[in-house]
Motif scaffolding. Structure first.
Motif, PDB file in Angstrom:
ATOM      1  N   ILE A 124     -33.604  16.650  21.484  1.00  0.00           N
ATOM      2  CA  ILE A 124     -33.226  15.157  20.768  1.00  0.00           C
ATOM      3  C   ILE A 124     -31.662  15.081  20.702  1.00  0.00           C
ATOM      4  CG2 ILE A 124     -35.320  15.325  19.321  1.00  0.00           C
ATOM      5  CD1 ILE A 124     -33.086  16.298  17.200  1.00  0.00           C
ATOM      6  N   ALA A 125     -31.061  13.798  20.326  1.00  0.00           N
ATOM      7  CA  ALA A 125     -29.759  13.750  20.431  1.00  0.00           C
ATOM      8  C   ALA A 125     -29.232  13.507  19.040  1.00  0.00           C
ATOM      9  CB  ALA A 125     -29.280  12.301  21.100  1.00  0.00           C
ATOM     10  N   ILE A 126     -30.068  13.340  18.030  1.00  0.00           N
ATOM     11  CA  ILE A 126     -29.524  13.087  16.526  1.00  0.00           C
ATOM     12  C   ILE A 126     -30.403  13.846  15.762  1.00  0.00           C
ATOM     13  CG2 ILE A 126     -29.118  11.285  14.878  1.00  0.00           C
ATOM     14  CD1 ILE A 126     -28.492   9.372  17.354  1.00  0.00           C
ATOM     15  N   ALA A 127     -30.155  14.563  14.799  1.00  0.00           N
ATOM     16  CA  ALA A 127     -30.725  15.070  13.872  1.00  0.00           C
ATOM     17  C   ALA A 127     -30.503  14.577  12.406  1.00  0.00           C
ATOM     18  CB  ALA A 127     -30.325  16.820  13.573  1.00  0.00           C
ATOM     19  N   GLN A 128     -31.694  14.258  11.822  1.00  0.00           N
ATOM     20  CA  GLN A 128     -31.804  13.352  10.234  1.00  0.00           C
ATOM     21  C   GLN A 128     -32.541  14.181   9.361  1.00  0.00           C
ATOM     22  OE1 GLN A 128     -34.231  10.376  12.476  1.00  0.00           O
ATOM     23  NE2 GLN A 128     -32.483   8.878  11.835  1.00  0.00           N
ATOM     24  N   PRO A 129     -31.839  15.508   8.914  1.00  0.00           N
ATOM     25  CA  PRO A 129     -32.409  16.116   7.930  1.00  0.00           C
ATOM     26  C   PRO A 129     -32.103  15.412   6.450  1.00  0.00           C
ATOM     27  CG  PRO A 129     -30.314  17.252   8.462  1.00  0.00           C
ATOM     28  CD  PRO A 129     -30.647  15.991   9.359  1.00  0.00           C
ATOM     29  N   ASP A 130     -33.050  15.400   5.632  1.00  0.00           N
ATOM     30  CA  ASP A 130     -32.640  14.951   4.145  1.00  0.00           C
ATOM     31  C   ASP A 130     -32.056  15.573   3.113  1.00  0.00           C
ATOM     32  OD1 ASP A 130     -33.324  13.524   1.884  1.00  0.00           O
ATOM     33  OD2 ASP A 130     -34.403  12.224   2.855  1.00  0.00           O
ATOM     34  N   LEU A 131     -31.023  15.465   2.650  1.00  0.00           N
ATOM     35  CA  LEU A 131     -30.564  16.410   1.759  1.00  0.00           C
ATOM     36  C   LEU A 131     -31.281  16.791   0.555  1.00  0.00           C
ATOM     37  CD1 LEU A 131     -27.842  15.817   3.617  1.00  0.00           C
ATOM     38  CD2 LEU A 131     -26.811  16.866   1.807  1.00  0.00           C
ATOM     39  N   SER A 132     -32.292  15.724   0.232  1.00  0.00           N
ATOM     40  CA  SER A 132     -33.086  15.708  -0.830  1.00  0.00           C
ATOM     41  C   SER A 132     -34.584  16.590  -0.454  1.00  0.00           C
ATOM     42  CB  SER A 132     -33.457  14.495  -1.561  1.00  0.00           C
ATOM     43  OG  SER A 132     -32.223  14.111  -2.226  1.00  0.00           O
ATOM     44  N   HIS A 133     -34.608  16.929   0.829  1.00  0.00           N
ATOM     45  CA  HIS A 133     -36.039  17.647   1.280  1.00  0.00           C
ATOM     46  C   HIS A 133     -35.478  19.019   1.580  1.00  0.00           C
ATOM     47  CE1 HIS A 133     -37.540  13.836   0.094  1.00  0.00           C
ATOM     48  NE2 HIS A 133     -37.495  13.061   1.358  1.00  0.00           N
ATOM     49  N   ALA A 134     -34.561  19.035   2.595  1.00  0.00           N
ATOM     50  CA  ALA A 134     -34.201  20.161   3.743  1.00  0.00           C
ATOM     51  C   ALA A 134     -33.180  20.974   3.022  1.00  0.00           C
ATOM     52  CB  ALA A 134     -33.807  19.532   4.702  1.00  0.00           C
ATOM     53  N   VAL A 144     -28.614  22.061   4.603  1.00  0.00           N
ATOM     54  CA  VAL A 144     -28.274  20.916   5.708  1.00  0.00           C
ATOM     55  C   VAL A 144     -26.942  21.351   6.109  1.00  0.00           C
ATOM     56  CG1 VAL A 144     -27.615  18.567   6.000  1.00  0.00           C
ATOM     57  CG2 VAL A 144     -29.657  19.178   4.811  1.00  0.00           C
ATOM     58  N   ARG A 145     -25.960  21.826   5.800  1.00  0.00           N
ATOM     59  CA  ARG A 145     -24.720  22.405   6.471  1.00  0.00           C
ATOM     60  C   ARG A 145     -25.223  23.216   7.400  1.00  0.00           C
ATOM     61  NH1 ARG A 145     -19.413  21.434   7.620  1.00  0.00           N
ATOM     62  NH2 ARG A 145     -18.108  23.192   7.211  1.00  0.00           N
ATOM     63  N   ARG A 146     -26.032  24.136   7.232  1.00  0.00           N
ATOM     64  CA  ARG A 146     -26.179  25.111   8.378  1.00  0.00           C
ATOM     65  C   ARG A 146     -27.144  24.462   9.491  1.00  0.00           C
ATOM     66  NH1 ARG A 146     -26.731  28.772   3.507  1.00  0.00           N
ATOM     67  NH2 ARG A 146     -28.535  27.931   3.137  1.00  0.00           N
ATOM     68  N   ILE A 147     -27.969  23.351   9.063  1.00  0.00           N
ATOM     69  CA  ILE A 147     -28.733  22.780  10.335  1.00  0.00           C
ATOM     70  C   ILE A 147     -27.521  22.070  10.995  1.00  0.00           C
ATOM     71  CG2 ILE A 147     -30.229  20.729  10.461  1.00  0.00           C
ATOM     72  CD1 ILE A 147     -31.721  21.624   8.042  1.00  0.00           C
ATOM     73  N   ALA A 148     -26.596  21.498  10.419  1.00  0.00           N
ATOM     74  CA  ALA A 148     -25.593  20.834  11.273  1.00  0.00           C
ATOM     75  C   ALA A 148     -24.754  21.683  12.178  1.00  0.00           C
ATOM     76  CB  ALA A 148     -24.500  20.232  10.153  1.00  0.00           C
ATOM     77  N   ALA A 149     -24.446  22.998  11.728  1.00  0.00           N
ATOM     78  CA  ALA A 149     -23.871  23.885  12.711  1.00  0.00           C
ATOM     79  C   ALA A 149     -24.756  24.244  13.930  1.00  0.00           C
ATOM     80  CB  ALA A 149     -23.356  25.171  11.884  1.00  0.00           C
ATOM     81  N   MET A 150     -26.130  24.330  13.399  1.00  0.00           N
ATOM     82  CA  MET A 150     -27.010  24.808  14.604  1.00  0.00           C
ATOM     83  C   MET A 150     -27.100  23.571  15.460  1.00  0.00           C
ATOM     84  SD  MET A 150     -30.748  25.943  13.698  1.00  0.00           S
ATOM     85  CE  MET A 150     -31.813  26.306  15.121  1.00  0.00           C
ATOM     86  N   ALA A 151     -27.028  22.423  15.067  1.00  0.00           N
ATOM     87  CA  ALA A 151     -27.321  21.078  16.069  1.00  0.00           C
ATOM     88  C   ALA A 151     -26.118  21.104  16.995  1.00  0.00           C
ATOM     89  CB  ALA A 151     -27.026  19.977  14.930  1.00  0.00           C
ATOM     90  N   GLU A 152     -24.612  21.562  16.529  1.00  0.00           N
ATOM     91  CA  GLU A 152     -23.653  21.309  17.366  1.00  0.00           C
ATOM     92  C   GLU A 152     -23.850  22.531  18.594  1.00  0.00           C
ATOM     93  OE1 GLU A 152     -18.878  21.479  16.158  1.00  0.00           O
ATOM     94  OE2 GLU A 152     -20.309  22.481  14.968  1.00  0.00           O
ATOM     95  N   VAL A 153     -24.814  23.460  18.542  1.00  0.00           N
ATOM     96  CA  VAL A 153     -24.798  24.521  19.771  1.00  0.00           C
ATOM     97  C   VAL A 153     -25.649  23.574  20.783  1.00  0.00           C
ATOM     98  CG1 VAL A 153     -26.143  26.404  20.132  1.00  0.00           C
ATOM     99  CG2 VAL A 153     -24.986  26.404  18.227  1.00  0.00           C
ATOM    100  N   TYR A 154     -26.346  22.493  20.338  1.00  0.00           N
ATOM    101  CA  TYR A 154     -26.994  21.726  21.243  1.00  0.00           C
ATOM    102  C   TYR A 154     -26.649  20.297  21.554  1.00  0.00           C
ATOM    103  CZ  TYR A 154     -30.741  25.517  20.756  1.00  0.00           C
ATOM    104  OH  TYR A 154     -31.219  26.714  20.669  1.00  0.00           O
TER     105      TYR A 154
END
Length: 381
Positions: free
Chosen positions: A251-261, A267-277
């Motif tokens: 995928i090109a774009i991650a869309q976590p919801d800060l009120s669910h995830a 979400v800060r950690r998801i963003a850092a993980m996304a950067e690797v990909y």
């Protein structure tokens, strides 16, 4: 500063706010909105409050670990949303107690403004051009629309043609300098999505969102390989582990919801993980002002942040609007399609507590619509 009280507020149109008060009087706000299931989340927050009252509000990460891993049964949208609202409120308290914005606590700002997009419907094809123009008139440079209404399992010629006409109508108004994202909303089978995505390429969508339901995330790589349009997903994924397979699928774009995830912390950690990909972050947020402010705080401190969704004027908002619960509306005003960097402490906005308490007295009972196919079987909404 020890936590003295945890409260929840069920407010129109479909949101759940969390208020955490410390013994020293500092108050933090979070948003635990889980559309259609607010009562369940409210109960979860109340149970988590048993673990929070009397503890140090500054220990945000320890609280996150306890709330997400302290129970034998964990995860999912209800518990995830409860943790998210609490986490946002704790970050708000921390920022207020230190007199700084949350993004300063996340390493400082990496940008001065964040590009925003608005919703223009799409379930009903009528009026799309006017709806797009209305978003441009308030200063936005990007919109998102549903690709269709209810979609049959194997798209008819008319249904497929309708998708193309909707997007073409938006593109005509937007021209080549502005963007339209197309939300499949999990309404399409993989076969339908693979058929339609290449047909959209000439209209240059900003991205295709949630082309398959999240439980079929293991199939999303097949769509990524079938189209040049960037694929986005994530509003119904709730932690880093959920995101790993879709990152690996391309995928090109991650869309976590800060009120669910998991709130700001996860979400800060998801963003850092996304950067690797090499994946960009564009948080899901058709919600209220607290969730939006939390998204912006993450965005100002996140290098791979792309764009932010917001729900001002969205068709779901019945009975209240995003800015109705904010004392000073100026920080959330659009400037040339952006929101400028927030400067207030904590999450950067001031909540109108009297308006929230009055709204909670009225409450809400929003539920997801129930759709059926022509044969009477359940259809994805």
């Amino acid at each position: 500063m020890n936590i003295s009280r945890v409260e929840t507020f069920l407010v129109a149109p479909r949101w759940l706010f969390v208020r955490i008060e410390t013994e020293s009087g500092v108050v933090g706000w979070g948003e635990a909105s889980l559309e259609g299931h607010s009562d369940a989340v409210r109960t979860a927050v109340e149970q988590f409050a048993e673990l929070l009252v009397g503890t140090d509000s500054a220990r945000i990460e320890d609280h996150w670990q306890v709330l997400t891993k302290g129970g034998f049964y964990r995860g999912g949208p209800v518990l995830g949303s409860a943790v998210s609202g609490i986490d946002q409120a704790l970050w708000d308290i921390k920022g207020k107690s230190l007199g700084v914005s949350v993004y300063e606590l996340l390493g400082g700002a990496v940008r001065d403004r964040i590009r925003m997009y608005g919703w223009v419907g799409g379930d009903d094809p009528s009026g799309i051009a006017d709806a797009v123009q209305a978003q441009l008139d308030v200063g936005l440079t990007a919109v998102k629309m549903n690709a269709s209404g209810a979609m049959s399992r194997s798209g008819t010629v008319a249904e497929i043609d309708g998708v193309l006409k909707r997007v073409a109508a938006a593109r005509e108004v937007l021209g080549p300098e502005r963007d339209v994202a197309v939300d499949f909303h999990g309404r399409f089978t993989l076969a339908n999505a693979r058929r339609i995505a290449p047909l959209l390429e000439s209209l240059h969508p900003f991205f295709i969102e949630e082309p398959v339901v999240p439980e079929n995330s293991h199939l999303i790589g097949q769509l990524v390989q079938a189209t040049s349009v960037p694929v986005a997903t994530g509003e119904r994924l709730y932690n880093r582990q959920d995101f790993l397979p879709v990152f690996q699928a391309g995928i090109a774009i991650a869309q976590p919801d800060l009120s669910h995830a998991g709130g700001i912390s996860e979400v800060r950690r998801i963003a850092a993980m996304a950067e690797v990909y090499d994946v960009q972050l564009a948080p899901h947020c058709p919600l209220g002002p607290i969730a939006l402010a939390a998204c912006l705080q993450v965005g100002f401190a996140t290098p791979n942040f792309l764009i932010q969704e917001q729900s001002i004027g969205i068709h779901y908002n019945q009975g209240a609007e995003v800015l109705d619960y904010v004392l000073d509306k100026s920080p959330l005003q659009f400037v040339n399609g952006n929101i400028e960097r927030l400067t207030g402490p904590g999450i950067g906005i001031q909540i109108d507590e009297s308006a929230v308490r009055a709204a909670d007295a009225r409450g809400h009972s929003w539920r997801s619509p129930l759709w059926r196919h022509s044969d009477g079987s359940l259809a994805e909404w």
